[in-house]
Design a protein around this motif. Structure first.
Motif, PDB file in Angstrom:
ATOM      1  N   LEU A  89     -47.440  63.616 -15.288  1.00 13.23           N
ATOM      2  CA  LEU A  89     -47.770  63.769 -13.875  1.00 13.23           C
ATOM      3  C   LEU A  89     -48.187  62.430 -13.264  1.00 13.23           C
ATOM      4  O   LEU A  89     -47.847  62.124 -12.114  1.00 13.23           O
ATOM      5  N   TYR A 118     -47.025  59.575 -14.012  1.00 12.55           N
ATOM      6  CA  TYR A 118     -45.822  58.790 -13.752  1.00 12.55           C
ATOM      7  C   TYR A 118     -45.155  59.187 -12.436  1.00 12.55           C
ATOM      8  O   TYR A 118     -44.464  58.373 -11.816  1.00 12.55           O
ATOM      9  N   TYR A 119     -45.344  60.411 -12.002  1.00  9.74           N
ATOM     10  CA  TYR A 119     -44.819  60.837 -10.704  1.00  9.74           C
ATOM     11  C   TYR A 119     -45.454  59.999  -9.593  1.00  9.74           C
ATOM     12  O   TYR A 119     -44.750  59.451  -8.729  1.00  9.74           O
ATOM     13  N   PHE A 164     -44.455  56.237  -9.759  1.00  8.24           N
ATOM     14  CA  PHE A 164     -43.123  55.937  -9.215  1.00  8.24           C
ATOM     15  C   PHE A 164     -43.212  55.523  -7.752  1.00  8.24           C
ATOM     16  O   PHE A 164     -42.620  54.526  -7.332  1.00  8.24           O
ATOM     17  N   PHE A 209     -49.494  65.734  -4.144  1.00 10.96           N
ATOM     18  CA  PHE A 209     -48.135  65.770  -4.675  1.00 10.96           C
ATOM     19  C   PHE A 209     -47.109  65.636  -3.548  1.00 10.96           C
ATOM     20  O   PHE A 209     -46.124  64.896  -3.660  1.00 10.96           O
TER      21      PHE A 209
END
Length: 419
Positions: free
Chosen positions: A13, A15-16, A19, A89
């Protein structure tokens, strides 16, 4: 079960968000300075900010694999509750393409709470300069497995190696604690210039009446604060950093404000003096603060010491060493709080007439209110909501805003402990 799921999905998560943080960094292109180490990071960050001011952006309240990407994306958690995650998110992709900060200097506090976090953050930030304060047993329980599988001989080596990723990916300069053998073991991993800060260059250290003086070769620095001798490393690192950046030094450090929970001084009930060092604790930080407190001249000195958390397999030995430290200090009363100090520290205290122990903070608060006579100087250091105990002892209740952990979730947790 919940803890296992959290560990399993922690980095995927993260790494989301990373990015999108990388996209933001590519458009921003700041000169990145990392402040890292087991302790003293936040104080050093504030010390640097007192000199550089608004010429830089700072990662306040963000030092993890989640916090730093959030900070880069200007996403900040407010209440530390799970409901925020949906917003974060969905907001991350949009935040990546918003206008970057105007400052071209980004000073980042970075921690290594678990294996791979140092590598995760170092490869994201790829700093031009790294300042490394120390490497000690913090979050040790997360690194015990690396010793068990024989990757490292000692947990201290595993922790230092993780911090060492910041050296490995530093481009220009690393300013480090030159008295740490653990840090020196990582030097071969970097091509950056290394500048060492050694305590032998501190000619004199004095502390009294809420003031601290550091005398170095050619300079004297005075602070209207209680500061441990180890603060010298942060002081010298700031000076070397300014030299690297070509900036002038304000020798008065008049804009420096110490972060909450790091030796703040408050007036307490019954004319007491409360020294709030409650933010966190490991054996090295305990040693620094207890030695500082031992040098303070006061007629009636008390210590309230809480557990040192996340020590893993070192928990028993670290808390037994704490007993040795406390036993050597000239003190009138020792108040221990928490299951770890009760089990491992209390039995090792040499003078049992001075010491009492409690499981929970509400019991400590009750004891203090019933036994304070007036004029005591009381040091608070360790875990388990000591900031809540201090809050209830303040002479001026408005000072509560200057304590650590003011978020709503921490207020709710303290209420559960009767604070």
């Amino acid at each position: 079960m919940l803890g296992s799921l959290k560990r399993l999905f922690y980095f995927p998560l993260a790494y989301y968000f990373r990015f999108f943080a990388e996209i933001k960094l590519k458009s921003w292109k700041p000169y990145i300075i990392v402040v890292t180490g087991s302790s003293g990071k936040t104080t050093l960050l504030h010390l640097i900010e007192s000199q550089i001011g608004d010429k830089a952006k700072y990662s306040h309240h963000a030092n993890s694999a989640y916090g730093i990407p959030f900070d880069i994306l200007s996403l900040h958690r407010k209440n530390l509750k799970l409901t925020e995650w949906i917003y974060l998110f969905l907001a991350a992709p949009f935040s990546a393409f918003r206008k970057p900060p105007e400052q071209k200097l980004y000073i980042v506090e970075a921690d290594c709470d678990r294996p791979e976090e140092g590598k995760f953050l170092a490869t994201l930030l790829r700093p031009s300069v790294t300042l490394w304060t120390n490497s000690t047993k913090t979050h040790s329980m997360n690194f015990d497995g690396l010793v068990e599988n024989a990757k490292f001989a000692e947990v201290e080596e595993a922790i230092a190696y993780e911090f060492g990723y910041f050296l490995e990916f530093s481009k220009d300069l690393a300013i480090v604690n030159g008295d740490s053998n653990l840090i020196e073991m990582q030097f071969e991993r970097t091509k950056a210039e290394i500048q060492r800060v050694k305590v032998e260059n501190l000619k004199n250290y004095e502390i009294s009446n809420g003031k601290t003086v550091f005398e170095t070769k050619g300079s004297i620095f005075k602070f209207d604060l209680l500061l441990p001798k180890e603060f010298y490393y942060s002081l010298e690192m700031t000076i070397l950093l300014l030299r690297k950046l070509g900036m002038e030094l304000d020798t008065t450090f008049s804009k420096f404000r110490i972060p909450p929970g790091r030796n703040s001084i408050f007036k307490g009930i019954k004319n007491t003096t409360l020294v709030d060092s409650s933010y966190n604790a490991n054996l090295d930080s305990m040693t620094a603060i207890l030695n500082m407190f031992d040098n303070i001249k006061a007629e009636k000195k008390w210590i309230v010491a809480g557990d040192m958390l996340e020590q893993g397999k070192s928990e028993e030995s670290e808390h037994e060493k704490l007993a040795d430290l406390i036993s050597k200090i000239k003190i009138e009363k020792i108040i221990l709080m928490g299951p770890r100090v009760l089990k491992h520290t209390l039995p090792k205290i040499t003078n049992h007439k001075k010491v009492v122990g409690f499981e929970n903070p509400d019991e400590v608060l009750k004891y203090l209110k019933e036994n304070i006579k007036g004029g005591e100087t009381i040091l608070f250091k360790g875990a388990r909501y000591l900031e809540g105990v201090i809050e209830n002892l303040l002479a001026d209740k408005n000072d509560a805003s200057k304590l650590a952990r003011r978020e709503k979730i921490w207020q709710e947790r303290r209420k559960k402990f009767g604070l």
